[in-house]
Motif scaffolding. Structure first.
Motif, PDB file in Angstrom:
ATOM      1  N   VAL A   1      -2.029   4.696  16.862  1.00 23.29           N
ATOM      2  CA  VAL A   1      -1.937   3.657  15.835  1.00 23.29           C
ATOM      3  C   VAL A   1      -1.257   4.202  14.583  1.00 23.29           C
ATOM      4  O   VAL A   1      -0.435   3.514  13.955  1.00 23.29           O
ATOM      5  N   VAL A   2      -1.580   5.439  14.199  1.00 25.02           N
ATOM      6  CA  VAL A   2      -0.899   6.041  13.051  1.00 25.02           C
ATOM      7  C   VAL A   2       0.603   6.150  13.327  1.00 25.02           C
ATOM      8  O   VAL A   2       1.432   5.921  12.441  1.00 25.02           O
ATOM      9  N   GLY A   3       0.950   6.472  14.567  1.00 25.80           N
ATOM     10  CA  GLY A   3       2.357   6.513  14.939  1.00 25.80           C
ATOM     11  C   GLY A   3       3.022   5.155  14.829  1.00 25.80           C
ATOM     12  O   GLY A   3       4.163   5.034  14.356  1.00 25.80           O
ATOM     13  N   GLN A   4       2.326   4.103  15.249  1.00 28.08           N
ATOM     14  CA  GLN A   4       2.867   2.744  15.140  1.00 28.08           C
ATOM     15  C   GLN A   4       3.030   2.340  13.686  1.00 28.08           C
ATOM     16  O   GLN A   4       4.011   1.688  13.309  1.00 28.08           O
ATOM     17  N   LEU A   5       2.073   2.749  12.860  1.00 31.06           N
ATOM     18  CA  LEU A   5       2.169   2.461  11.432  1.00 31.06           C
ATOM     19  C   LEU A   5       3.362   3.181  10.818  1.00 31.06           C
ATOM     20  O   LEU A   5       4.098   2.604   9.994  1.00 31.06           O
ATOM     21  N   ALA A   6       3.588   4.430  11.225  1.00 28.21           N
ATOM     22  CA  ALA A   6       4.719   5.192  10.699  1.00 28.21           C
ATOM     23  C   ALA A   6       6.043   4.544  11.070  1.00 28.21           C
ATOM     24  O   ALA A   6       6.993   4.546  10.276  1.00 28.21           O
ATOM     25  N   ALA A   7       6.124   3.989  12.270  1.00 24.80           N
ATOM     26  CA  ALA A   7       7.359   3.330  12.691  1.00 24.80           C
ATOM     27  C   ALA A   7       7.611   2.045  11.904  1.00 24.80           C
ATOM     28  O   ALA A   7       8.756   1.699  11.598  1.00 24.80           O
ATOM     29  N   ARG A   8       6.531   1.361  11.546  1.00 23.08           N
ATOM     30  CA  ARG A   8       6.668   0.069  10.864  1.00 23.08           C
ATOM     31  C   ARG A   8       6.747   0.221   9.349  1.00 23.08           C
ATOM     32  O   ARG A   8       7.482  -0.526   8.682  1.00 23.08           O
ATOM     33  N   ALA A   9       5.981   1.161   8.787  1.00 20.88           N
ATOM     34  CA  ALA A   9       5.945   1.344   7.331  1.00 20.88           C
ATOM     35  C   ALA A   9       5.972   2.847   7.028  1.00 20.88           C
ATOM     36  O   ALA A   9       4.961   3.437   6.645  1.00 20.88           O
ATOM     37  N   PRO A  10       7.128   3.489   7.201  1.00 18.66           N
ATOM     38  CA  PRO A  10       7.211   4.949   7.067  1.00 18.66           C
ATOM     39  C   PRO A  10       6.913   5.469   5.668  1.00 18.66           C
ATOM     40  O   PRO A  10       6.641   6.664   5.496  1.00 18.66           O
ATOM     41  N   GLU A  11       6.946   4.595   4.672  1.00 21.17           N
ATOM     42  CA  GLU A  11       6.685   5.052   3.303  1.00 21.17           C
ATOM     43  C   GLU A  11       5.188   5.172   2.999  1.00 21.17           C
ATOM     44  O   GLU A  11       4.791   5.749   1.979  1.00 21.17           O
ATOM     45  N   VAL A  12       4.332   4.633   3.862  1.00 23.31           N
ATOM     46  CA  VAL A  12       2.880   4.686   3.634  1.00 23.31           C
ATOM     47  C   VAL A  12       2.356   6.079   3.942  1.00 23.31           C
ATOM     48  O   VAL A  12       2.583   6.619   5.025  1.00 23.31           O
ATOM     49  N   ARG A  13       1.635   6.651   2.993  1.00 26.82           N
ATOM     50  CA  ARG A  13       1.049   7.981   3.127  1.00 26.82           C
ATOM     51  C   ARG A  13      -0.364   7.831   3.680  1.00 26.82           C
ATOM     52  O   ARG A  13      -1.199   7.147   3.085  1.00 26.82           O
ATOM     53  N   VAL A  14      -0.636   8.467   4.804  1.00 25.17           N
ATOM     54  CA  VAL A  14      -1.916   8.308   5.497  1.00 25.17           C
ATOM     55  C   VAL A  14      -2.805   9.508   5.220  1.00 25.17           C
ATOM     56  O   VAL A  14      -2.361  10.669   5.304  1.00 25.17           O
ATOM     57  N   HIS A  15      -4.076   9.235   4.921  1.00 25.23           N
ATOM     58  CA  HIS A  15      -5.062  10.280   4.639  1.00 25.23           C
ATOM     59  C   HIS A  15      -6.255  10.066   5.572  1.00 25.23           C
ATOM     60  O   HIS A  15      -6.946   9.049   5.472  1.00 25.23           O
ATOM     61  N   LEU A  16      -6.473  10.986   6.481  1.00 23.65           N
ATOM     62  CA  LEU A  16      -7.539  10.865   7.466  1.00 23.65           C
ATOM     63  C   LEU A  16      -8.799  11.555   6.961  1.00 23.65           C
ATOM     64  O   LEU A  16      -8.744  12.694   6.482  1.00 23.65           O
ATOM     65  N   VAL A  17      -9.928  10.865   7.093  1.00 21.84           N
ATOM     66  CA  VAL A  17     -11.233  11.395   6.689  1.00 21.84           C
ATOM     67  C   VAL A  17     -12.196  11.174   7.841  1.00 21.84           C
ATOM     68  O   VAL A  17     -12.230  10.085   8.428  1.00 21.84           O
TER      69      VAL A  17
ATOM     70  N   VAL B   1       0.844  -1.198   0.000  1.00 22.09           N
ATOM     71  CA  VAL B   1       0.000   0.000   0.000  1.00 22.09           C
ATOM     72  C   VAL B   1       0.876   1.243   0.000  1.00 22.09           C
ATOM     73  O   VAL B   1       1.832   1.356   0.774  1.00 22.09           O
ATOM     74  N   ARG B   2       0.543   2.168  -0.876  1.00 25.86           N
ATOM     75  CA  ARG B   2       1.236   3.459  -0.921  1.00 25.86           C
ATOM     76  C   ARG B   2       0.435   4.540  -0.211  1.00 25.86           C
ATOM     77  O   ARG B   2       0.980   5.360   0.535  1.00 25.86           O
ATOM     78  N   ASP B   3      -0.900   4.559  -0.432  1.00 24.98           N
ATOM     79  CA  ASP B   3      -1.784   5.550   0.186  1.00 24.98           C
ATOM     80  C   ASP B   3      -2.854   4.824   0.981  1.00 24.98           C
ATOM     81  O   ASP B   3      -3.560   3.952   0.441  1.00 24.98           O
ATOM     82  N   LEU B   4      -2.994   5.183   2.241  1.00 25.37           N
ATOM     83  CA  LEU B   4      -3.968   4.549   3.133  1.00 25.37           C
ATOM     84  C   LEU B   4      -5.013   5.580   3.534  1.00 25.37           C
ATOM     85  O   LEU B   4      -4.696   6.578   4.188  1.00 25.37           O
ATOM     86  N   ILE B   5      -6.260   5.340   3.122  1.00 23.90           N
ATOM     87  CA  ILE B   5      -7.364   6.251   3.457  1.00 23.90           C
ATOM     88  C   ILE B   5      -8.071   5.702   4.687  1.00 23.90           C
ATOM     89  O   ILE B   5      -8.612   4.588   4.666  1.00 23.90           O
ATOM     90  N   VAL B   6      -8.086   6.485   5.757  1.00 21.95           N
ATOM     91  CA  VAL B   6      -8.650   6.077   7.046  1.00 21.95           C
ATOM     92  C   VAL B   6      -9.885   6.925   7.316  1.00 21.95           C
ATOM     93  O   VAL B   6      -9.780   8.146   7.485  1.00 21.95           O
ATOM     94  N   PHE B   7     -11.062   6.308   7.368  1.00 20.26           N
ATOM     95  CA  PHE B   7     -12.336   7.021   7.504  1.00 20.26           C
ATOM     96  C   PHE B   7     -12.934   6.719   8.882  1.00 20.26           C
ATOM     97  O   PHE B   7     -13.068   5.560   9.267  1.00 20.26           O
ATOM     98  N   ALA B   8     -13.316   7.775   9.605  1.00 22.82           N
ATOM     99  CA  ALA B   8     -13.975   7.628  10.907  1.00 22.82           C
ATOM    100  C   ALA B   8     -15.401   8.145  10.821  1.00 22.82           C
ATOM    101  O   ALA B   8     -15.636   9.293  10.445  1.00 22.82           O
ATOM    102  N   HIS B   9     -16.351   7.291  11.162  1.00 21.61           N
ATOM    103  CA  HIS B   9     -17.762   7.675  11.181  1.00 21.61           C
ATOM    104  C   HIS B   9     -18.043   8.624  12.344  1.00 21.61           C
ATOM    105  O   HIS B   9     -17.203   8.846  13.210  1.00 21.61           O
ATOM    106  N   GLY B  10     -19.240   9.152  12.384  1.00 16.65           N
ATOM    107  CA  GLY B  10     -19.585  10.126  13.407  1.00 16.65           C
ATOM    108  C   GLY B  10     -20.551   9.596  14.441  1.00 16.65           C
ATOM    109  O   GLY B  10     -20.820   8.398  14.545  1.00 16.65           O
ATOM    110  N   TRP B  11     -21.077  10.526  15.213  1.00 19.38           N
ATOM    111  CA  TRP B  11     -22.158  10.253  16.153  1.00 19.38           C
ATOM    112  C   TRP B  11     -23.360   9.777  15.352  1.00 19.38           C
ATOM    113  O   TRP B  11     -23.500  10.100  14.171  1.00 19.38           O
TER     114      TRP B  11
END
Length: 446
Positions: free
Chosen positions: A256-272, A39-49
C-alpha cells in the motif's frame, strides 16, 4: 477524513486481513484522500498484539492527540492500521477503561472476553477453544492432560510444516538451516508449562507467597503448571500473531505504501508501530516496491521482536543474520527504537518464549539477564543490537538534540514508559507526549 472516535483530522483507517489483503474501499479512500487534503506528512501507526479494533482506535486517538499542537504548521495526515490480532483481556493497559482492558482475573481460568477474542481470531476453532477453556477451569492433575492441552493449543494456532508463514515468524536466519515450528510446541507440554509457571511466579510473587487455587480445583505445590498452561496459550497466540504481523507488513502495508508512492510521490510517510505493530511496520520495509523512497522515518515503540532483526551477523553465530538485515537502509531517514527496562513482557516472558522456540537448554534459576545478554533480547527491552553505527540516547537528550537523518537510533524511554502490572509491565504504557515528539523529530516534521 473525519472519524468520530479519533480527534485528529484527516484520519483514515487502513484494515488488513490475516493474509495481508487490504480492505479495498478503505485503501482507495486513503490513496485519494491524501491528495484531496494536500497532505505533506502521513503518520501511519500499527497497533500490536493484544489489541482489538476498539482498543486500537482509542490508542490512535490518544497518541495522535498532542501532535497538532506540537507541529501546528505541518500538513499532517493520520492513518490507523487495523489488523486481526489477539487481545488477552487480563493484561491491564495504563489509563484504559475496563471495557478496553479488564483487570486481572484469577488465573488460569479463561475469562469470557478472552474466549470471545480467541473465537474471532481463530474462526472455525470453537470446539477446540471450548475444550481449552474447560481444561483451564478444571486443572486436572494428570500429566497426560497437560499433554492433551498442548495438542489442543497446537491445533488452535495451526502449527504447520516449514513454509512462508514460518519464515514470517523468524527474526533471525542461519545460512542453510531451514525454519521450523517452535520447539515449545513439539516437546513436553508439562515441562514447558512448568517453566512458564516459574517465570510467572518470579514476576508476580517474588517473595514466594502462594496463590490460592480456584474453588473446586486440585491443589498443586508451587508453581502450578496450569498457570504455565495459561501462559502457553498466550504464547501460542503470540507466535501466531508474530507470524501474522510479518505477513501483514510485507504483503499488505508495504504494498500500500508503494501504491501511495506511485500516486502521490511527494507525500512523506512515517511508520510507527507498537509491540508486534513495530514488527509489522519493519516488515513493510521488505515489502516496498523497488525504487520507493517515500518512507522518511520509522519509529518502533516497545518492539516485540529480536534486537538482532536488522543485523547482518549475530554475535553468537556468524553464520546467521537478522531476517530484516539491511532493511533500515530503505528508509530515507532514521529508524528510531524506543525501549524500556520496565517492560516485563519483553524483559522476561519474551526471552523465555523465544528461547523455547529454538533452544533445548533449560532456564536455570530463571537467569533472564543472561538470556537477554546473549540470544533472546527484544527491541523494546534494550534497542537495536549488532548494527554498526547505531546511536544511543536517553529520552530527555533525544528531545533536545537533532536526531540523525539516517541509520538506527536507540532511545531509552524508561523515564516515561514505566507503568503497568504483571505479566506485561509497562509494555503498553506508550501514550506520552514525549513519544509523539520523538515521532515528529524522527520524521523532521515541523
Amino acid at each position: 477524513m473525519a472519524n468520530p472516535a479519533v480527534s485528529v483530522t484527516p484520519y483514515w483507517e487502513l484494515t488488513f486481513d490475516a493474509d495481508g489483503d487490504p480492505d479495498a474501499g478503505k485503501r482507495d479512500r486513503l490513496l485519494g484522500g491524501v491528495e484531496q487534503h494536500h497532505v505533506r506528512d502521513l503518520i501511519v501507526f500499527a497497533h500490536g498484539w493484544n489489541s482489538d479494533r476498539s482498543g486500537a482506535t482509542r490508542l490512535y486517538d490518544r497518541f495522535f492527540a498532542p501532535i497538532p499542537q506540537l507541529a501546528p504548521a505541518a500538513k499532517i495526515g493520520y492513518v490507523g492500521v487495523v489488523w486481526p490480532s489477539m487481545r488477552f483481556s487480563d493484561e491491564p493497559i495504563p489509563d484504559f477503561p475496563r471495557a478496553v482492558a479488564a483487570e486481572m482475573p484469577r488465573r488460569p481460568a479463561l475469562d469470557k472476553d478472552t474466549r470471545h477474542a480467541l473465537l474471532e481470531t481463530f474462526p472455525g476453532r470453537a470446539t477446540v477453544i471450548d475444550q481449552i477453556a474447560r481444561m483451564l477451569d478444571q486443572q486436572p492433575r494428570e500429566e497426560s492432560e497437560l499433554e492433551e492441552f498442548g495438542r489442543l493449543v497446537r491445533m488452535l494456532v495451526d502449527i504447520v510444516p516449514p513454509g512462508p508463514q514460518v519464515l514470517f515468524a523468524a527474526d533471525t536466519l542461519a545460512e542453510g538451516v531451514p525454519q521450523s515450528s517452535p520447539d515449545m510446541f513439539s516437546g513436553s507440554t508439562a515441562a514447558v508449562c512448568e517453566e512458564f509457571a516459574q517465570a510467572l511466579t518470579h514476576l508476580e510473587a517474588p517473595d514466594g507467597a502462594p496463590d490460592g487455587a480456584p474453588d473446586g480445583a486440585a491443589s498443586f505445590s508451587l508453581p502450578n503448571p496450569w498457570e504455565g498452561a495459561h501462559e502457553l496459550l498466550r504464547q501460542a497466540t503470540y507466535y501466531a500473531m508474530k507470524r501474522r504481523a510479518g505477513t501483514v507488513g510485507e504483503r499488505g502495508l508495504g504494498r500500500v505504501v508503494g501504491q501511495l508512492a506511485a500516486r502521490a510521490p511527494e507525500v512523506r510517510v512515517h511508520l510507527v508501530g507498537h509491540s508486534f505493530g513495530a514488527r509489522l511496520v519493519s516488515f513493510a520495509l521488505r515489502g516496498l516496491p523497488k525504487g520507493v523512497h517515500t518512507v522518511k522515518s520509522v519509529t518502533l515503540l516497545q518492539g516485540a521482536f529480536s534486537h538482532y532483526a536488522f543485523a547482518s551477523r549475530l554475535p553468537h553465530d556468524t553464520r546467521a543474520g537478522g531476517v530484516l538485515e539491511g532493511q533500515h537502509n530503505r528508509i530515507d531517514g532514521p529508524l528510531v527504537c524506543c525501549y524500556s527496562r520496565h517492560d516485563s513482557a519483553l524483559s522476561t516472558m519474551y526471552p523465555l518464549a523465544s528461547r523455547m522456540a529454538g533452544d533445548a537448554e533449560g532456564v536455570a534459576a530463571l537467569d533472564i539477564g543472561r538470556m537477554l545478554g546473549a540470544k533472546w533480547g527484544a527491541m523494546g527491552h534494550d534497542g537495536v543490537q549488532a548494527v554498526p553505527g547505531t546511536r544511543s540516547l536517553k529520552l530527555a537528550d533525544a528531545l533536545k538534540a537533532t536526531l540523525p537523518t539516517s541509520g538506527c537510533v536507540n532511545i531509552d524511554a524508561a523515564a516515561v514508559v514505566r507503568r503497568g502490572g504483571p505479566p506485561a509491565g509497562a509494555h503498553s504504557d506508550i501514550v506520552h507526549r514525549e513519544l509523539a515528539q520523538v515521532v515528529l523529530a524522527a520524521g523532521r516534521i515541523e
